[in-house]
Design a protein around this motif. Structure first.
Motif, mmCIF file in Angstrom:
data_model
loop_
_atom_site.group_PDB
_atom_site.id
_atom_site.type_symbol
_atom_site.label_atom_id
_atom_site.label_comp_id
_atom_site.label_asym_id
_atom_site.label_seq_id
_atom_site.Cartn_x
_atom_site.Cartn_y
_atom_site.Cartn_z
ATOM 1 N N ASN A 130 7.964 -1.210 1.695
ATOM 2 C CA ASN A 130 8.666 -0.081 0.796
ATOM 3 C C ASN A 130 10.015 -0.099 0.859
ATOM 4 O OD1 ASN A 130 8.390 2.211 -0.583
ATOM 5 N ND2 ASN A 130 7.753 3.503 0.914
ATOM 6 N N TYR A 131 10.363 -0.098 2.062
ATOM 7 C CA TYR A 131 11.946 0.268 2.345
ATOM 8 C C TYR A 131 12.642 -0.917 2.052
ATOM 9 C CZ TYR A 131 10.608 5.102 2.978
ATOM 10 O OH TYR A 131 10.207 6.548 2.715
ATOM 11 N N VAL A 132 12.183 -2.109 2.622
ATOM 12 C CA VAL A 132 13.001 -3.295 2.753
ATOM 13 C C VAL A 132 12.690 -4.276 1.589
ATOM 14 C CG1 VAL A 132 13.762 -5.214 4.156
ATOM 15 C CG2 VAL A 132 13.246 -2.946 5.043
ATOM 16 N N LEU A 133 11.432 -4.841 1.246
ATOM 17 C CA LEU A 133 10.935 -5.701 0.296
ATOM 18 C C LEU A 133 11.158 -5.344 -1.060
ATOM 19 C CD1 LEU A 133 8.183 -7.485 2.198
ATOM 20 C CD2 LEU A 133 10.608 -8.397 1.858
ATOM 21 N N ALA A 134 10.658 -4.131 -1.304
ATOM 22 C CA ALA A 134 10.619 -3.596 -2.703
ATOM 23 C C ALA A 134 11.958 -3.451 -3.350
ATOM 24 C CB ALA A 134 10.020 -2.289 -2.688
ATOM 25 N N PRO A 135 13.045 -2.866 -2.552
ATOM 26 C CA PRO A 135 14.139 -2.804 -3.244
ATOM 27 C C PRO A 135 14.795 -4.253 -3.490
ATOM 28 C CG PRO A 135 14.141 -1.096 -1.480
ATOM 29 C CD PRO A 135 12.999 -2.243 -1.554
ATOM 30 N N LEU A 136 14.518 -5.164 -2.430
ATOM 31 C CA LEU A 136 15.256 -6.623 -2.590
ATOM 32 C C LEU A 136 14.541 -7.042 -3.762
ATOM 33 C CD1 LEU A 136 15.274 -7.775 1.258
ATOM 34 C CD2 LEU A 136 17.469 -7.073 -0.300
ATOM 35 N N LEU A 137 13.518 -6.950 -3.926
ATOM 36 C CA LEU A 137 12.455 -7.929 -5.056
ATOM 37 C C LEU A 137 12.483 -7.098 -6.453
ATOM 38 C CD1 LEU A 137 9.587 -8.874 -2.947
ATOM 39 C CD2 LEU A 137 11.467 -10.145 -3.274
ATOM 40 N N GLY A 138 13.263 -5.760 -6.272
ATOM 41 C CA GLY A 138 13.198 -4.921 -7.510
ATOM 42 C C GLY A 138 11.954 -4.409 -7.965
ATOM 43 N N ARG A 139 10.954 -4.285 -7.224
ATOM 44 C CA ARG A 139 9.611 -3.755 -7.465
ATOM 45 C C ARG A 139 9.858 -2.237 -7.312
ATOM 46 N NH1 ARG A 139 6.856 -7.212 -3.381
ATOM 47 N NH2 ARG A 139 6.657 -5.292 -2.427
ATOM 48 N N SER A 140 8.962 -1.251 -7.920
ATOM 49 C CA SER A 140 8.964 0.259 -7.938
ATOM 50 C C SER A 140 8.051 0.518 -6.579
ATOM 51 C CB SER A 140 8.049 0.465 -8.650
ATOM 52 O OG SER A 140 8.769 0.365 -10.334
ATOM 53 N N LEU A 188 4.868 10.979 -13.813
ATOM 54 C CA LEU A 188 5.695 10.142 -12.871
ATOM 55 C C LEU A 188 4.665 10.075 -11.749
ATOM 56 C CD1 LEU A 188 8.940 8.817 -11.823
ATOM 57 C CD2 LEU A 188 7.702 10.458 -10.217
ATOM 58 N N ARG A 189 4.419 8.961 -11.426
ATOM 59 C CA ARG A 189 3.610 8.801 -10.049
ATOM 60 C C ARG A 189 4.338 7.766 -9.200
ATOM 61 N NH1 ARG A 189 -2.774 7.265 -10.729
ATOM 62 N NH2 ARG A 189 -3.345 9.167 -11.457
ATOM 63 N N LEU A 190 4.571 7.906 -7.747
ATOM 64 C CA LEU A 190 5.019 7.268 -6.761
ATOM 65 C C LEU A 190 3.910 6.180 -6.157
ATOM 66 C CD1 LEU A 190 7.483 9.606 -5.166
ATOM 67 C CD2 LEU A 190 7.791 7.938 -6.683
ATOM 68 N N PRO A 191 4.324 4.941 -6.046
ATOM 69 C CA PRO A 191 3.409 4.030 -5.493
ATOM 70 C C PRO A 191 3.326 4.124 -3.974
ATOM 71 C CG PRO A 191 5.249 2.801 -6.265
ATOM 72 C CD PRO A 191 5.452 4.279 -6.491
ATOM 73 N N TYR A 192 2.782 5.047 -3.545
ATOM 74 C CA TYR A 192 2.355 5.076 -1.799
ATOM 75 C C TYR A 192 1.787 3.884 -1.434
ATOM 76 C CZ TYR A 192 4.495 9.872 -2.048
ATOM 77 O OH TYR A 192 5.369 10.607 -2.262
ATOM 78 N N PRO A 193 2.073 3.306 -0.198
ATOM 79 C CA PRO A 193 1.201 2.349 0.291
ATOM 80 C C PRO A 193 -0.213 2.889 0.618
ATOM 81 C CG PRO A 193 3.266 2.742 1.597
ATOM 82 C CD PRO A 193 3.130 3.962 0.680
ATOM 83 N N ASN A 194 -1.043 1.913 0.679
ATOM 84 C CA ASN A 194 -2.351 2.206 0.906
ATOM 85 C C ASN A 194 -2.588 2.738 2.440
ATOM 86 O OD1 ASN A 194 -3.551 1.286 -1.646
ATOM 87 N ND2 ASN A 194 -3.568 -0.756 -1.085
ATOM 88 N N PRO A 195 -3.424 3.566 2.637
ATOM 89 C CA PRO A 195 -4.633 3.988 1.912
ATOM 90 C C PRO A 195 -4.447 5.045 0.725
ATOM 91 C CG PRO A 195 -4.691 5.130 3.951
ATOM 92 C CD PRO A 195 -3.660 4.124 3.822
ATOM 93 N N ILE A 196 -3.047 5.542 0.984
ATOM 94 C CA ILE A 196 -2.893 6.647 -0.028
ATOM 95 C C ILE A 196 -2.668 6.249 -1.492
ATOM 96 C CG2 ILE A 196 -1.152 8.486 -0.650
ATOM 97 C CD1 ILE A 196 -0.185 8.389 2.212
ATOM 98 N N GLY A 197 -2.093 5.355 -2.002
ATOM 99 C CA GLY A 197 -2.102 4.749 -3.270
ATOM 100 C C GLY A 197 -1.046 5.492 -4.304
ATOM 101 N N PRO A 198 -1.253 5.314 -5.394
ATOM 102 C CA PRO A 198 -0.206 6.097 -6.367
ATOM 103 C C PRO A 198 -0.405 7.508 -6.544
ATOM 104 C CG PRO A 198 -1.150 4.184 -7.631
ATOM 105 C CD PRO A 198 -1.917 4.115 -6.272
ATOM 106 N N GLN A 199 0.613 8.236 -6.363
ATOM 107 C CA GLN A 199 0.175 9.729 -6.472
ATOM 108 C C GLN A 199 1.364 10.533 -7.180
ATOM 109 O OE1 GLN A 199 -2.393 11.580 -5.014
ATOM 110 N NE2 GLN A 199 -3.402 9.670 -4.100
#
Length: 199
Positions: A19-29, A80-91
């Protein structure tokens, strides 16, 4: 530490790293790429402040949330939804959604952007219809010690700002009622279910 606890710890660490390292580096939401979008102020000078006080029909927001409207992760109904990590998921996170709504508001009042007014009222109507009788804009997912449904003072106040602007743009009293109801428990102590805490 038991094997189950170790596995849970490793999963949590992997989710946080993603969430905090890979997603920003890869340009993912991710939730972090939303929260760390740049938010400059709309008030940079005395002239800006005077413009804010005299702005009609609805004042722009003090923080410039227009970048929030570029975040493309939404629910089927356009919220708008935020893609929380599993098991929460998009919320749907009310605070995040209100920031996005205020960004749409400013795209309308400051930029005259096509469709921005309709997008703003999509959010205002969505949350006006889902506000509880006690005024809460509930979070519908568990988050650490908070068990759904839960609410936050920050989201309540930001939601009130959004509803006030919806009222000023439309003249529809249901929005001002929603704004006032959202603020209803700010003078009630936390121990009694309100938001007031004295240190």
């Amino acid at each position: 530490m038991s094997n189950v606890t170790q596995v849970m710890f490793l999963r949590r660490a992997a989710n946080l790293a993603g969430n905090y390292v890979l997603a920003p580096l890869l340009g993912r939401s991710s939730t972090s790429t939303y929260w760390y979008l740049p938010d400059p102020t709309n008030l940079r000078s005395e002239e800006d402040l005077a413009r804010y006080h005299n702005f009609s029909p609805s004042p722009f927001y003090v923080i410039d949330y227009r970048t929030r409207t570029t975040y493309e992760f939404t629910s089927p109904d356009g919220i708008l939804r935020l893609p929380y990590p599993n098991p929460i998921g998009p919320q749907i996170n009310p605070e995040a959604a209100f920031q996005c709504a205020l960004g749409w508001h400013d795209r309308y009042v400051l930029d005259g952007s096509d469709g921005a007014r309709e997008r703003f009222f999509l959010y205002a109507d969505y949350f006006a219809e889902r506000q509880t009788p006690t005024g809460d804009f509930n979070y519908l997912f568990d988050w650490f010690e908070s068990t759904a449904p839960w609410h936050s003072a920050l989201a309540q106040s930001r939601g009130a700002s959004m509803m006030l602007r919806a009222f000023l743009l439309s003249g529809d009293d249901r929005y001002v009622r929603a704004a006032l109801l959202a603020l209803d428990r700010f003078d009630v102590d936390c121990s009694a279910g309100g938001y007031q805490a004295i240190f």
